[in-house]
Design a protein around this motif. Sequence first.
Motif, PDB file in Angstrom:
ATOM      1  N   HIS A  47       0.842  -1.190   0.000  1.00 46.48           N
ATOM      2  CA  HIS A  47       0.000   0.000   0.000  1.00 46.48           C
ATOM      3  C   HIS A  47       0.881   1.245   0.000  1.00 46.48           C
ATOM      4  N   ALA A  48       0.239   2.381  -0.199  1.00 48.56           N
ATOM      5  CA  ALA A  48       0.970   3.646  -0.362  1.00 48.56           C
ATOM      6  C   ALA A  48       1.792   3.995   0.875  1.00 48.56           C
ATOM      7  N   MET A  49       1.319   3.603   2.057  1.00 51.72           N
ATOM      8  CA  MET A  49       2.054   3.953   3.276  1.00 51.72           C
ATOM      9  C   MET A  49       3.393   3.230   3.342  1.00 51.72           C
ATOM     10  N   PHE A  50       3.442   2.009   2.806  1.00 54.35           N
ATOM     11  CA  PHE A  50       4.720   1.290   2.747  1.00 54.35           C
ATOM     12  C   PHE A  50       5.735   2.099   1.953  1.00 54.35           C
ATOM     13  N   ASN A  51       5.288   2.646   0.825  1.00 54.65           N
ATOM     14  CA  ASN A  51       6.209   3.414  -0.015  1.00 54.65           C
ATOM     15  C   ASN A  51       6.782   4.616   0.726  1.00 54.65           C
ATOM     16  N   THR A  52       5.968   5.222   1.583  1.00 55.92           N
ATOM     17  CA  THR A  52       6.481   6.385   2.325  1.00 55.92           C
ATOM     18  C   THR A  52       7.546   5.953   3.338  1.00 55.92           C
ATOM     19  N   LEU A  53       7.387   4.769   3.922  1.00 57.15           N
ATOM     20  CA  LEU A  53       8.411   4.268   4.855  1.00 57.15           C
ATOM     21  C   LEU A  53       9.703   3.974   4.104  1.00 57.15           C
ATOM     22  N   GLU A  54       9.547   3.390   2.910  1.00 55.07           N
ATOM     23  CA  GLU A  54      10.726   3.081   2.104  1.00 55.07           C
ATOM     24  C   GLU A  54      11.484   4.351   1.725  1.00 55.07           C
ATOM     25  N   GLU A  55      10.721   5.336   1.232  1.00 56.01           N
ATOM     26  CA  GLU A  55      11.374   6.566   0.771  1.00 56.01           C
ATOM     27  C   GLU A  55      11.906   7.395   1.924  1.00 56.01           C
ATOM     28  N   ALA A  56      11.352   7.198   3.097  1.00 54.27           N
ATOM     29  CA  ALA A  56      11.878   7.879   4.289  1.00 54.27           C
ATOM     30  C   ALA A  56      13.068   7.120   4.875  1.00 54.27           C
ATOM     31  N   LYS A  57      13.368   5.971   4.276  1.00 53.77           N
ATOM     32  CA  LYS A  57      14.472   5.128   4.729  1.00 53.77           C
ATOM     33  C   LYS A  57      14.323   4.735   6.207  1.00 53.77           C
ATOM     34  N   VAL A  58      13.120   4.363   6.570  1.00 48.94           N
ATOM     35  CA  VAL A  58      12.894   3.857   7.928  1.00 48.94           C
ATOM     36  C   VAL A  58      13.595   2.507   8.041  1.00 48.94           C
ATOM     37  N   PRO A  59      14.509   2.352   8.979  1.00 48.10           N
ATOM     38  CA  PRO A  59      15.262   1.088   9.073  1.00 48.10           C
ATOM     39  C   PRO A  59      14.350  -0.111   9.334  1.00 48.10           C
ATOM     40  N   MET A  60      14.685  -1.228   8.740  1.00 48.57           N
ATOM     41  CA  MET A  60      13.878  -2.434   8.921  1.00 48.57           C
ATOM     42  C   MET A  60      13.789  -2.842  10.391  1.00 48.57           C
ATOM     43  N   ARG A  61      14.838  -2.542  11.161  1.00 51.28           N
ATOM     44  CA  ARG A  61      14.814  -2.927  12.578  1.00 51.28           C
ATOM     45  C   ARG A  61      13.756  -2.143  13.348  1.00 51.28           C
ATOM     46  N   LYS A  62      13.266  -1.081  12.764  1.00 50.32           N
ATOM     47  CA  LYS A  62      12.217  -0.302  13.428  1.00 50.32           C
ATOM     48  C   LYS A  62      10.827  -0.637  12.875  1.00 50.32           C
ATOM     49  N   ARG A  63      10.724  -1.731  12.124  1.00 49.12           N
ATOM     50  CA  ARG A  63       9.428  -2.105  11.556  1.00 49.12           C
ATOM     51  C   ARG A  63       9.051  -3.508  12.040  1.00 49.12           C
ATOM     52  N   ILE A  64       7.811  -3.668  12.471  1.00 43.44           N
ATOM     53  CA  ILE A  64       7.286  -4.989  12.831  1.00 43.44           C
ATOM     54  C   ILE A  64       6.141  -5.316  11.888  1.00 43.44           C
ATOM     55  N   GLU A  65       6.389  -6.270  10.996  1.00 42.43           N
ATOM     56  CA  GLU A  65       5.358  -6.714  10.063  1.00 42.43           C
ATOM     57  C   GLU A  65       4.392  -7.649  10.795  1.00 42.43           C
ATOM     58  N   LEU A  66       3.120  -7.388  10.676  1.00 42.05           N
ATOM     59  CA  LEU A  66       2.122  -8.191  11.391  1.00 42.05           C
ATOM     60  C   LEU A  66       1.190  -8.911  10.427  1.00 42.05           C
ATOM     61  N   PRO A  67       0.561  -9.976  10.917  1.00 44.52           N
ATOM     62  CA  PRO A  67      -0.529 -10.577  10.145  1.00 44.52           C
ATOM     63  C   PRO A  67      -1.712  -9.601  10.084  1.00 44.52           C
ATOM     64  N   VAL A  68      -2.720  -9.971   9.333  1.00 40.28           N
ATOM     65  CA  VAL A  68      -3.946  -9.173   9.325  1.00 40.28           C
ATOM     66  C   VAL A  68      -4.742  -9.548  10.563  1.00 40.28           C
ATOM     67  N   PHE A  69      -4.590  -8.759  11.595  1.00 38.17           N
ATOM     68  CA  PHE A  69      -5.429  -8.912  12.809  1.00 38.17           C
ATOM     69  C   PHE A  69      -5.519  -7.536  13.479  1.00 38.17           C
ATOM     70  N   GLU A  70      -6.355  -6.707  12.875  1.00 38.19           N
ATOM     71  CA  GLU A  70      -6.399  -5.287  13.236  1.00 38.19           C
ATOM     72  C   GLU A  70      -6.615  -5.056  14.721  1.00 38.19           C
ATOM     73  N   GLU A  71      -7.532  -5.827  15.306  1.00 39.85           N
ATOM     74  CA  GLU A  71      -7.828  -5.684  16.740  1.00 39.85           C
ATOM     75  C   GLU A  71      -6.598  -6.036  17.576  1.00 39.85           C
ATOM     76  N   THR A  72      -5.990  -7.160  17.248  1.00 36.73           N
ATOM     77  CA  THR A  72      -4.792  -7.578  17.971  1.00 36.73           C
ATOM     78  C   THR A  72      -3.663  -6.571  17.754  1.00 36.73           C
ATOM     79  N   GLN A  73      -3.551  -6.041  16.554  1.00 37.28           N
ATOM     80  CA  GLN A  73      -2.512  -5.044  16.262  1.00 37.28           C
ATOM     81  C   GLN A  73      -2.616  -3.840  17.193  1.00 37.28           C
ATOM     82  N   LEU A  74      -3.824  -3.362  17.404  1.00 36.01           N
ATOM     83  CA  LEU A  74      -3.961  -2.176  18.251  1.00 36.01           C
ATOM     84  C   LEU A  74      -3.670  -2.505  19.712  1.00 36.01           C
ATOM     85  N   GLY A  75      -4.095  -3.686  20.152  1.00 34.81           N
ATOM     86  CA  GLY A  75      -3.746  -4.107  21.514  1.00 34.81           C
ATOM     87  C   GLY A  75      -2.249  -4.267  21.674  1.00 34.81           C
ATOM     88  N   MET A  76      -1.609  -4.874  20.676  1.00 32.88           N
ATOM     89  CA  MET A  76      -0.147  -5.011  20.730  1.00 32.88           C
ATOM     90  C   MET A  76       0.526  -3.643  20.802  1.00 32.88           C
TER      91      MET A  76
END
Lengths: 175, 194
Positions: free
Chosen positions: A32-61
């Motif tokens: 999605h478009a937000m991924f591209n903004t992280l890439e172009e901002a050079k956000v380090p991979m160590r600062k990213r946590i890829e999650l499954p699709v579980f929106e409710e759990t994501q917000l609790g996490m």
Amino acid sequence: MNYREEVIKAMAMLARDKRPIFIGQSVRYSGHAMFNTLEEAKVPMRKRIELPVFEETQLGMSTGLALEGYIPVSIYPRMDFLIIAMNQLVNHLDKIEQMSCKRFTPKVIIRTMVGSKAPLDGGPQHTQDYYKALRLMLTNIDIVKLIKAEEIITAYRKALGSERSTILIEMADLY
Amino acid sequence: MNKQELIDFEEDIKDLFLDGKIRAPIHLSRGNEEPLIEIFKGIQPEDWVFSTHRSHYHALLHGIDPEWLRQEILAGRSMHIFSRKHRFLSSSIVGGCLPIALGVATAIKRKGTKRHVWCFVGDMAAETGVFHECTKYAARYNLPVSFVVEDNGLSTNSPTQLVWGRGKGNPHITRYKYKRSFPHIGAGKFVVFK
């Protein structure tokens, strides 16, 4: 001033701070478009946590990560997806400070977007704007709708420095 | 705290409630003292504990001062016991603490600290989708979190397994596999609309 470029600068600004951690689906893999903004901002991979699709759990996490001192930047690429997480948003993140008599004040930055209608129209489940509904439901979370490019960096900077959680709503049609 | 002290605490709360001294709902425990005492032998003082609306025993066994807890309950906060000092939180939404506990465990693993996270849920919470998501994720990422299911067979007053239709299997699910040929969205190229 370009809307998308300001978003990228805002992400780079967040990434320079040691506390934020970017969390959600498609934060390490394209999608999605937000991924591209992280890439172009050079956000380090160590600062990213890829999650499954579980929106409710994501917000609790995200709330849990905040309890341990991180500032999660929890990404929901559409507002239509964010409302799947309403229990954790309304009953927990928004209420923990009140329920705990201010003993716990987790802070999460929630980044979401109103989907575009042109040139492709995402339809009723990918283009809704629930800004007003969230304002009515939430008492302890700031909500900012990003209409102008020049307000984007200021809004994200304020969210980073705030003691409260913030929902920032980007507009895909302005990208 | 021993078994009798736990029982005495709840008896005191019961009496206060019946005397009209607590102007908020309470959810009392009884009969699970021994398994809980055993479980809490493995819980360290610095560990996080996530509880439910029925949290008095968990709070006491995690070292929260009984008089402080009593005052919280008298103030109407039985369903919302929170202690920063003891890293103790609760939620009165079924399964509400599960993903929060998961997030704390994720943070602990990233930091490499030694704390552990304990999350207590009832037997109906253990049947929910969010429980399935959280336990699967925790197991696969080997997160420092343990989930404890307190199974009294009831959800409020509904028999949990009867409501779920125990033993009937699930003939309603068909699964097939395939390999994707197109990208997730679109057709692999940007389209210029005229």
